[in-house]
Scaffold this motif. Structure first.
Motif, mmCIF file in Angstrom:
data_model
loop_
_atom_site.group_PDB
_atom_site.id
_atom_site.type_symbol
_atom_site.label_atom_id
_atom_site.label_comp_id
_atom_site.label_asym_id
_atom_site.label_seq_id
_atom_site.Cartn_x
_atom_site.Cartn_y
_atom_site.Cartn_z
ATOM 1 N N MET A 93 44.261 -15.681 -101.935
ATOM 2 C CA MET A 93 43.765 -14.528 -102.694
ATOM 3 C C MET A 93 42.256 -14.619 -102.890
ATOM 4 O O MET A 93 41.525 -13.634 -102.745
ATOM 5 N N THR A 94 41.809 -15.828 -103.234
ATOM 6 C CA THR A 94 40.371 -16.018 -103.451
ATOM 7 C C THR A 94 39.593 -15.740 -102.176
ATOM 8 O O THR A 94 38.536 -15.097 -102.198
ATOM 9 N N ARG A 95 40.106 -16.230 -101.049
ATOM 10 C CA ARG A 95 39.423 -15.989 -99.777
ATOM 11 C C ARG A 95 39.434 -14.503 -99.420
ATOM 12 O O ARG A 95 38.441 -13.969 -98.923
ATOM 13 N N LEU A 136 45.703 -6.150 -103.940
ATOM 14 C CA LEU A 136 45.081 -7.477 -103.905
ATOM 15 C C LEU A 136 44.814 -7.973 -105.310
ATOM 16 O O LEU A 136 45.107 -9.120 -105.650
ATOM 17 N N SER A 137 44.287 -7.105 -106.161
ATOM 18 C CA SER A 137 44.016 -7.486 -107.538
ATOM 19 C C SER A 137 45.299 -7.787 -108.293
ATOM 20 O O SER A 137 45.389 -8.767 -109.039
ATOM 21 N N THR A 138 46.326 -6.951 -108.085
ATOM 22 C CA THR A 138 47.605 -7.168 -108.767
ATOM 23 C C THR A 138 48.242 -8.484 -108.345
ATOM 24 O O THR A 138 48.706 -9.265 -109.187
ATOM 25 N N ALA A 139 48.254 -8.742 -107.039
ATOM 26 C CA ALA A 139 48.836 -9.993 -106.547
ATOM 27 C C ALA A 139 48.030 -11.192 -107.019
ATOM 28 O O ALA A 139 48.592 -12.254 -107.320
ATOM 29 N N SER A 140 46.715 -11.044 -107.073
ATOM 30 C CA SER A 140 45.876 -12.144 -107.538
ATOM 31 C C SER A 140 46.171 -12.475 -108.995
ATOM 32 O O SER A 140 46.253 -13.646 -109.380
ATOM 33 N N GLY A 194 22.596 -4.592 -103.382
ATOM 34 C CA GLY A 194 23.495 -4.890 -102.289
ATOM 35 C C GLY A 194 24.931 -4.860 -102.718
ATOM 36 O O GLY A 194 25.828 -4.886 -101.910
ATOM 37 N N PHE A 195 25.173 -4.869 -104.048
ATOM 38 C CA PHE A 195 26.543 -4.930 -104.539
ATOM 39 C C PHE A 195 27.131 -3.545 -104.741
ATOM 40 O O PHE A 195 28.030 -3.124 -104.059
ATOM 41 N N GLY A 196 26.642 -2.802 -105.720
ATOM 42 C CA GLY A 196 27.265 -1.530 -106.056
ATOM 43 C C GLY A 196 26.634 -0.391 -105.314
ATOM 44 O O GLY A 196 25.899 0.386 -105.864
ATOM 45 N N ARG A 197 26.947 -0.257 -104.069
ATOM 46 C CA ARG A 197 26.203 0.707 -103.290
ATOM 47 C C ARG A 197 27.068 1.784 -102.676
ATOM 48 O O ARG A 197 26.657 2.491 -101.789
ATOM 49 N N ARG A 198 28.301 1.914 -103.125
ATOM 50 C CA ARG A 198 29.147 2.923 -102.522
ATOM 51 C C ARG A 198 29.304 4.112 -103.448
ATOM 52 O O ARG A 198 29.369 3.964 -104.657
ATOM 53 N N THR A 199 29.398 5.273 -102.848
ATOM 54 C CA THR A 199 29.508 6.487 -103.631
ATOM 55 C C THR A 199 30.938 6.777 -104.047
ATOM 56 O O THR A 199 31.177 7.500 -104.982
ATOM 57 N N ALA A 200 31.901 6.250 -103.349
ATOM 58 C CA ALA A 200 33.300 6.529 -103.659
ATOM 59 C C ALA A 200 34.131 5.295 -103.364
ATOM 60 O O ALA A 200 33.683 4.372 -102.713
ATOM 61 N N ALA A 201 35.345 5.302 -103.932
ATOM 62 C CA ALA A 201 36.221 4.152 -103.718
ATOM 63 C C ALA A 201 36.559 4.028 -102.234
ATOM 64 O O ALA A 201 36.791 5.007 -101.543
ATOM 65 N N LYS A 202 36.579 2.797 -101.787
ATOM 66 C CA LYS A 202 36.864 2.517 -100.380
ATOM 67 C C LYS A 202 38.005 1.513 -100.316
ATOM 68 O O LYS A 202 37.932 0.451 -100.919
ATOM 69 N N ALA A 203 39.065 1.853 -99.608
ATOM 70 C CA ALA A 203 40.212 0.959 -99.490
ATOM 71 C C ALA A 203 40.045 0.074 -98.254
ATOM 72 O O ALA A 203 39.736 0.553 -97.175
ATOM 73 N N VAL A 204 40.233 -1.220 -98.452
ATOM 74 C CA VAL A 204 40.121 -2.185 -97.365
ATOM 75 C C VAL A 204 41.431 -2.962 -97.281
ATOM 76 O O VAL A 204 41.927 -3.464 -98.293
ATOM 77 N N ASP A 205 42.013 -3.038 -96.100
ATOM 78 C CA ASP A 205 43.253 -3.787 -95.900
ATOM 79 C C ASP A 205 42.935 -5.236 -95.554
ATOM 80 O O ASP A 205 42.134 -5.510 -94.662
ATOM 81 N N ILE A 206 43.566 -6.152 -96.268
ATOM 82 C CA ILE A 206 43.329 -7.587 -96.087
ATOM 83 C C ILE A 206 44.666 -8.265 -95.808
ATOM 84 O O ILE A 206 45.652 -8.059 -96.528
ATOM 85 N N ALA A 207 44.735 -9.070 -94.750
ATOM 86 C CA ALA A 207 45.935 -9.841 -94.434
ATOM 87 C C ALA A 207 45.919 -11.131 -95.250
ATOM 88 O O ALA A 207 44.969 -11.919 -95.170
ATOM 89 N N LEU A 208 46.944 -11.354 -96.047
ATOM 90 C CA LEU A 208 47.017 -12.522 -96.919
ATOM 91 C C LEU A 208 47.445 -13.759 -96.147
ATOM 92 O O LEU A 208 48.381 -13.716 -95.353
ATOM 93 N N THR A 209 46.763 -14.845 -96.362
ATOM 94 C CA THR A 209 47.160 -16.145 -95.825
ATOM 95 C C THR A 209 47.332 -17.123 -96.989
ATOM 96 O O THR A 209 46.913 -16.837 -98.110
#
Length: 481
Positions: A41-43, A314-318, A423-438
């Motif tokens: 999860m951390t990775r 990801l946040s819920t599982a973490s 460099g951190f908060g630079r998006r105008t709208a929410a963006k969903a990113v799919d992450i494969a958990l290991t």
């Protein structure tokens, strides 16, 4: 004698030894799986956050934008020349604005770099370009017919009477982001979150060159490619490379050398963001405090500050892995230790005559206790080996399945204008990113499992040893079984 008794008792009480070892194995296996999943999860979260601030950047330093006032300064203004005499006149104008933050002096980079614990620092300038393209169409004057003039009661002055028909304006407004990058230190900053997939990146001698690197999605949308050109505020830049963001969402549409971005914005020797790399990842909090203390008027944002902005599965599982999983592991381990201790103590009670005879033959209480603890410790180690095997199998199963989790990057930053770093908060709208958990298993996790196995054996041995030390030879020999 010690090992003889040890081997004999383990062989004679196989079922009891298996029960103790199995209980400890279950708890240890659960700890390994939970620890491995938490590491995964951390990775995964690190990959998501890395897409926000770029590889190698531990924190950013910015200066929050001033609250809006009554002044019109900073409000987009467009001026069009009254050129052309035809029926329609095309117009185009660009407005280059600093993206969301107050600017900092370029000297701030050196000031931040001198702070204790800072390995490197580099400045960047984040801009938004509003581009207006369109045309004015002249209206056509049409004179009234005679009956219209009569109906209108006639008009004074004796001049031609009529009205203007048609005409108007049609404009298309779009915007894109431009990030000024220090070409001498490209190992930090927003461009590190992307990979060059066509052409090349900036050379260190191109600090003032009119060259640009484009995001691949933007280049595709505008049908631009390496070797072509892009015009920003009437200045033409050669496209030397195309970069693809690792997360699928780029930091900016266009990357320019920092000096060129400053020239476009009329912000000489100004920056909006300082990208910082800490010398030790364990000292990030201390570095943040030092910068806030010694560089007043700035906001320091770390990746840890952004962790709360990542939502989705990801946040819920973490949260489940770090809270529910942790407490479940503690409860199971505590229960396993208690059961192991009680079973060992019960086994000692059934061996009263045996230990009483040994004491009558000259065994000291300490020797009897060591014998019991030794047997329990072997049971614990057996449980540890079994638990490590089960834990590794569980972690491998999670990695093999690789469940996909969704991470949503909150849009609170608002095109760089939020409460986060440039460099951190630079998006105008929410963006969903799919992450494969290991579920990677580290050496530390294996070491923890071994320590728990030894601890379980010692706890069980402690129960049994305490019970054995209280036996008296005479009382033991009087019992008939």
């Amino acid at each position: 004698m010690f090992f003889t008794y040890l081997r004999r008792e383990l062989r004679r009480r196989r079922k009891a030894a298996l029960v103790v070892a199995s209980g400890l194995a279950l708890g240890i296996a659960l700890v390994i799986v939970v620890s491995s999943v938490s590491t995964g999860m951390t990775r995964a979260q690190g990959k998501v956050l890395e897409s926000l601030y770029g590889l190698g950047t531990d924190m950013t330093v910015t200066k929050a934008a001033a609250p809006p006032g009554s002044s019109d300064e900073g409000r987009p203004r467009f001026k069009f020349d009254a050129k052309g005499s035809g029926d329609s006149t095309s117009q185009s104008s660009d407005r280059v604005m600093v993206q969301g933050f107050q600017t900092l002096a370029s000297a701030t980079v050196d000031q931040v770099g001198r702070q204790s614990g800072v390995a490197d620092a580099v400045g960047g300038l984040n801009l938004t370009v509003l581009k207006v393209n369109g045309q004015f169409t002249r209206g056509e004057f049409k004179q009234f017919r005679q009956e219209q003039r009569a109906k209108g009661g006639g008009g004074g002055g004796g001049g031609p009477q009529g009205e203007v028909q048609g005409g108007g304006a049609s404009f298309d407004v779009n915007s894109f982001t431009v990030y000024g990058t220090d070409v001498a230190k490209q190992q930090l900053g927003p461009l590190t979150s992307s990979k060059i997939t066509s052409g090349r990146t900036f050379r260190t001698d191109e600090g003032t060159a009119k060259v640009a690197v484009l995001d691949s999605a933007y280049a595709k949308e505008k049908k631009l490619a390496t070797g072509g050109s892009i015009t920003v505020s009437n200045t033409k830049y050669e496209v030397i490379g195309v970069a693809t963001a690792d997360s699928g969402d780029a930091a900016a549409n266009v990357y320019l050398p920092l000096a060129q971005a400053q020239t476009l914005a009329g912000a000489k020797d100004k920056i909006t963001t300082v990208y910082v790399k800490a010398a030790d990842s364990q000292r990030i909090a201390g570095v943040k405090s030092a910068i806030q203390k010694n560089v007043p008027g700035t906001t320091v944002t770390t990746s840890a500050d952004l962790a709360d902005t990542v939502s989705g599965s990801l946040s819920t599982a973490s949260d489940l892995a770090s809270s529910v999983g942790k407490w479940l592991s503690i409860v199971v381990l505590a229960a396993a230790f208690l059961v192991a201790g009680l079973l060992t103590s019960s086994a000692v009670s059934r061996r009263v005559r045996e230990f009483g005879t040994l004491k009558a033959l000259g065994w000291k209480s300490g020797r009897v206790t060591r014998q019991v603890v030794g047997e329990a410790l072997v049971n614990g180690l057996m449980g540890g080996v079994l638990g490590i095997g089960l834990g590794l199998a569980g972690a491998y199963a999670v990695t093999a399945v690789s469940p996909t989790l969704t991470a949503k990057l909150g849009g609170g930053g608002g095109n760089g204008g939020g409460g986060f770093g440039g460099g951190f908060g630079r998006r105008t709208a929410a963006k969903a990113v799919d992450i494969a958990l290991t579920a990677p298993v580290s050496v530390t996790t294996i070491g923890l499992a071994v320590a728990l196995a030894v601890a379980g054996g010692l706890v069980a041995g402690g129960f049994g040893g305490w019970r054995a030390s209280r036996l008296r030879p005479a009382d033991a020999l009087r019992r008939v079984e």
